[in-house]
Design a protein around this motif. Structure first.
Motif, mmCIF file in Angstrom:
data_model
loop_
_atom_site.group_PDB
_atom_site.id
_atom_site.type_symbol
_atom_site.label_atom_id
_atom_site.label_comp_id
_atom_site.label_asym_id
_atom_site.label_seq_id
_atom_site.Cartn_x
_atom_site.Cartn_y
_atom_site.Cartn_z
ATOM 1 N N PRO A 17 47.988 47.870 22.094
ATOM 2 C CA PRO A 17 48.061 49.158 21.381
ATOM 3 C C PRO A 17 46.695 49.831 21.326
ATOM 4 O O PRO A 17 45.675 49.176 21.087
ATOM 5 C CB PRO A 17 48.541 48.749 19.989
ATOM 6 C CG PRO A 17 49.330 47.499 20.229
ATOM 7 C CD PRO A 17 48.598 46.768 21.330
ATOM 8 N N GLY A 18 46.707 51.140 21.583
ATOM 9 C CA GLY A 18 45.468 51.902 21.633
ATOM 10 C C GLY A 18 44.844 51.962 23.002
ATOM 11 O O GLY A 18 43.886 52.724 23.211
ATOM 12 N N GLY A 19 45.379 51.197 23.933
ATOM 13 C CA GLY A 19 44.829 51.153 25.279
ATOM 14 C C GLY A 19 45.326 52.287 26.160
ATOM 15 O O GLY A 19 46.060 53.182 25.712
ATOM 16 N N SER A 20 44.917 52.223 27.411
ATOM 17 C CA SER A 20 45.244 53.270 28.385
ATOM 18 C C SER A 20 45.773 52.666 29.673
ATOM 19 O O SER A 20 45.439 51.534 30.021
ATOM 20 C CB SER A 20 43.997 54.102 28.705
ATOM 21 O OG SER A 20 43.496 54.755 27.562
ATOM 22 N N LEU A 21 46.602 53.443 30.345
ATOM 23 C CA LEU A 21 47.086 53.114 31.681
ATOM 24 C C LEU A 21 47.192 54.405 32.475
ATOM 25 O O LEU A 21 47.394 55.483 31.895
ATOM 26 C CB LEU A 21 48.453 52.441 31.645
ATOM 27 C CG LEU A 21 48.536 50.958 31.275
ATOM 28 C CD1 LEU A 21 50.011 50.548 31.187
ATOM 29 C CD2 LEU A 21 47.808 50.100 32.267
ATOM 30 N N ARG A 22 47.117 54.273 33.784
ATOM 31 C CA ARG A 22 47.296 55.428 34.679
ATOM 32 C C ARG A 22 48.355 55.077 35.703
ATOM 33 O O ARG A 22 48.192 54.124 36.467
ATOM 34 C CB ARG A 22 45.999 55.794 35.373
ATOM 35 C CG ARG A 22 46.065 57.082 36.191
ATOM 36 C CD ARG A 22 44.700 57.421 36.738
ATOM 37 N NE ARG A 22 44.643 58.735 37.352
ATOM 38 C CZ ARG A 22 44.366 58.949 38.634
ATOM 39 N NH1 ARG A 22 44.135 57.932 39.439
ATOM 40 N NH2 ARG A 22 44.309 60.185 39.107
ATOM 41 N N LEU A 23 49.420 55.845 35.690
ATOM 42 C CA LEU A 23 50.493 55.665 36.660
ATOM 43 C C LEU A 23 50.292 56.621 37.832
ATOM 44 O O LEU A 23 49.820 57.742 37.664
ATOM 45 C CB LEU A 23 51.855 55.938 36.021
ATOM 46 C CG LEU A 23 52.205 55.137 34.767
ATOM 47 C CD1 LEU A 23 53.630 55.492 34.310
ATOM 48 C CD2 LEU A 23 52.054 53.664 34.989
ATOM 49 N N SER A 24 50.701 56.151 39.001
ATOM 50 C CA SER A 24 50.663 56.974 40.204
ATOM 51 C C SER A 24 52.015 56.922 40.894
ATOM 52 O O SER A 24 52.715 55.910 40.817
ATOM 53 C CB SER A 24 49.591 56.472 41.179
ATOM 54 O OG SER A 24 48.308 56.501 40.598
ATOM 55 N N CYS A 25 52.345 57.998 41.572
ATOM 56 C CA CYS A 25 53.591 58.056 42.327
ATOM 57 C C CYS A 25 53.344 58.866 43.582
ATOM 58 O O CYS A 25 52.980 60.044 43.502
ATOM 59 C CB CYS A 25 54.708 58.674 41.503
ATOM 60 S SG CYS A 25 56.227 58.973 42.436
ATOM 61 N N ALA A 26 53.572 58.231 44.724
ATOM 62 C CA ALA A 26 53.384 58.901 46.002
ATOM 63 C C ALA A 26 54.736 59.173 46.638
ATOM 64 O O ALA A 26 55.561 58.255 46.767
ATOM 65 C CB ALA A 26 52.538 58.027 46.924
ATOM 66 N N ALA A 27 54.943 60.404 47.036
ATOM 67 C CA ALA A 27 56.186 60.809 47.684
ATOM 68 C C ALA A 27 55.965 60.913 49.181
ATOM 69 O O ALA A 27 54.921 61.370 49.639
ATOM 70 C CB ALA A 27 56.662 62.148 47.137
ATOM 71 N N SER A 28 56.980 60.489 49.931
ATOM 72 C CA SER A 28 56.927 60.610 51.385
ATOM 73 C C SER A 28 58.289 61.037 51.896
ATOM 74 O O SER A 28 59.289 60.966 51.190
ATOM 75 C CB SER A 28 56.502 59.281 52.024
ATOM 76 O OG SER A 28 57.431 58.263 51.703
ATOM 77 N N GLY A 29 58.308 61.468 53.150
ATOM 78 C CA GLY A 29 59.548 61.964 53.726
ATOM 79 C C GLY A 29 59.509 63.479 53.827
ATOM 80 O O GLY A 29 58.458 64.070 54.015
ATOM 81 N N THR A 30 60.663 64.092 53.637
ATOM 82 C CA THR A 30 60.765 65.548 53.720
ATOM 83 C C THR A 30 60.454 66.146 52.355
ATOM 84 O O THR A 30 61.295 66.157 51.459
ATOM 85 C CB THR A 30 62.168 65.972 54.176
ATOM 86 O OG1 THR A 30 62.459 65.359 55.436
ATOM 87 C CG2 THR A 30 62.241 67.488 54.305
ATOM 88 N N ILE A 31 59.231 66.617 52.204
ATOM 89 C CA ILE A 31 58.767 67.180 50.938
ATOM 90 C C ILE A 31 58.529 68.671 51.128
ATOM 91 O O ILE A 31 57.747 69.071 51.991
ATOM 92 C CB ILE A 31 57.470 66.510 50.461
ATOM 93 C CG1 ILE A 31 57.580 64.984 50.505
ATOM 94 C CG2 ILE A 31 57.104 67.003 49.063
ATOM 95 C CD1 ILE A 31 58.636 64.418 49.591
#
Length: 115
Positions: A14-28
């Protein structure tokens, strides 16, 4: 076909941090919305934050001031910086790509906030 690959989940105190990432590929397509939803056990999947290709953002009230969404359109990637995490933020986080009236989802990444 579109593929979304998430990363960055994990266990944090609790009180901490995280960083999420999401990479999309294909027909964008250039015109799209990317973002994050989350689903806690036994609950519905709900909005966390989304951002359009022009930079318009929408946040859930529960994360305003703590989470920040951003994206790199050149890499079709969206990020979620999560600060001041609490146990209530524990959930599976799903990446969303919305384009041409279609929704595409990632496989989900687990975020657990616990001491």
């Amino acid at each position: 076909q579109v593929q979304l690959v998430e990363s960055g989940g994990g266990l944090v105190q609790p009180g901490g941090s995280l960083r999420l990432s999401c990479a999309a590929s294909g027909t964008i397509f250039a015109i799209n919305t990317m973002g994050w939803y989350r689903q806690a056990p036994g609950k519905q999947r709900i909005l966390v934050a989304v951002m359009t290709h022009t930079g318009f953002t929408n946040y859930a009230d529960s994360v305003k001031g703590r989470f920040t969404i951003s994206r790199d359109n050149t890499k079709n990637t969206v990020f979620l910086q999560m600060n001041s995490l609490s146990p209530d933020d524990t959930a599976a986080y799903y990446c969303l790509l919305r384009q041409e009236s279609n929704d595409y989802w990632g496989q989900g990444t687990q975020v657990t906030v616990s001491s």
